[in-house]
Design a protein around this motif. Structure first.
Motif, short mmCIF file in Angstrom:
data_model
loop_
_atom_site.label_atom_id
_atom_site.label_comp_id
_atom_site.label_asym_id
_atom_site.label_seq_id
_atom_site.Cartn_x
_atom_site.Cartn_y
_atom_site.Cartn_z
N ALA A 1 -49.62 29.01 72.75
CA ALA A 1 -48.34 29.03 73.47
C ALA A 1 -48.45 29.95 74.69
CB ALA A 1 -47.22 29.50 72.56
N THR B 1 -40.11 29.13 69.20
CA THR B 1 -41.46 28.85 69.71
C THR B 1 -42.48 28.90 68.58
OG1 THR B 1 -40.69 30.18 71.60
CG2 THR B 1 -42.94 29.34 71.68
N VAL C 1 -46.08 31.75 77.70
CA VAL C 1 -44.73 32.07 78.16
C VAL C 1 -44.74 32.25 79.67
CG1 VAL C 1 -42.75 33.61 77.94
CG2 VAL C 1 -44.22 33.18 75.95
N LEU D 1 -48.27 24.67 74.03
CA LEU D 1 -46.83 24.88 74.10
C LEU D 1 -46.55 25.76 75.31
CD1 LEU D 1 -44.55 25.81 71.06
CD2 LEU D 1 -44.00 26.38 73.42
N ALA E 1 -43.64 27.73 77.19
CA ALA E 1 -42.29 28.25 76.96
C ALA E 1 -41.78 28.91 78.23
CB ALA E 1 -42.32 29.25 75.80
N GLY F 1 -38.94 34.14 71.05
CA GLY F 1 -40.02 33.29 70.57
C GLY F 1 -39.89 32.77 69.15
N THR G 1 -36.75 30.73 75.81
CA THR G 1 -37.60 31.19 74.71
C THR G 1 -37.01 32.36 73.94
OG1 THR G 1 -39.54 30.49 75.95
CG2 THR G 1 -39.91 32.03 74.16
N GLU H 1 -40.72 24.18 76.03
CA GLU H 1 -39.49 24.83 75.59
C GLU H 1 -38.82 25.49 76.79
OE1 GLU H 1 -38.11 27.64 71.96
OE2 GLU H 1 -39.81 28.39 73.10
#
Length: 240
Positions: A120, A82, A122, A95, A97, A79, A76, A73
């Motif tokens: 996920a 997300t 970030v 994932l 991000a 989120g 973000t 992604e």
């Protein structure tokens, strides 16, 4: 290219919203984690520019339908999108991000933790730099781009490099209330007022469209959307 009316009457926008809400009342189950993510983002001062619930659900269904295990992604915010995509991944999925703002990333991480999305990650950095540093050995199944519009052409080229064959790239805000198709928007002296303060966002989408016209490595289409967020749409591209 013919000029397109971009000033949509309020009653039409209200019809879009009511129709979207009606369908969502049947097709989107209440989710306290997603609602709390929006609330926490607003409380933290983030702008109300997350994807609509129906687009979030679409991204989740897309991940499920292609059996995605790796998602990227770009952009973000808090989120919200997300979380939707994370819900469409298996437990061993991943994932990544990308977010340029540490403040936004902090909110996103908090929202992801509350939502139970533990696969996920970030990454805070200029997305162009992060994308350029990512290897192609373990390609992504799905890439969702929803960041600064001026960089869309660059983001798309990097996404195409990083996604697998038959992988999917989604680029949000591709219609912009008809502005992309409205030649008068970029003419000097126009007095119209739009959500975006300059025509650079429109120009970036037009640049990407011209690139796609000559790009034999992807097949793509624009999907127009009228929902609670108004009239916009997204690019749906498949790497050949």
């Amino acid at each position: 290219m013919a000029s397109t009316i971009v000033e949509i009457p309020r009653e039409v926008l209200e019809t879009f919203a009511k129709s979207d809400q009606y369908h969502n009342s049947f097709l989107i189950r209440p989710d306290e984690k997603l609602e709390r993510a929006l609330e926490h983002s607003a409380e933290s001062g983030l702008p109300d520019i997350s994807v609509s619930p129906s687009l979030g659900k679409f991204l989740k269904l897309l991940a499920l339908s292609i059996g995605a295990k790796r998602v990227l992604e770009v952009g973000t915010l808090g989120g919200y999108s997300t979380i939707w995509m994370g819900q469409g991944l298996p437990e061993d999925g991943e994932l990544i991000a990308l977010e340029i703002s540490e403040a936004n990333a902090k909110v996103a991480r908090e929202n992801l933790a509350r939502a139970g999305i533990h696969n996920a990650r970030v990454v805070v950095r200029d997305a162009k730099e992060t994308l350029a540093s990512l290897p192609t050995e373990n390609p992504f199944d799905l890439v969702f781009i929803d960041a600064d519009k001026e960089s869309y052409p660059t983001y798309f080229l990097e996404a195409k490099r990083l996604v697998r064959k038959r992988g999917i790239i989604i680029v949000d805000n591709f219609v912009q209330c008809g502005r992309v198709a409205d030649e008068s928007f970029s003419r000097p002296g126009t007095s119209r007022q739009f959500e975006y303060p300059t025509d650079s966002t429109v120009g970036a989408v037009r640049t990407l469209l011209r690139m796609l016209k000559e790009d034999m490595e992807v097949e793509a289409t624009t999907v127009a959307v009228a929902d609670v967020k108004g009239y916009d749409g997204f690019l749906y591209a498949v790497k050949l």
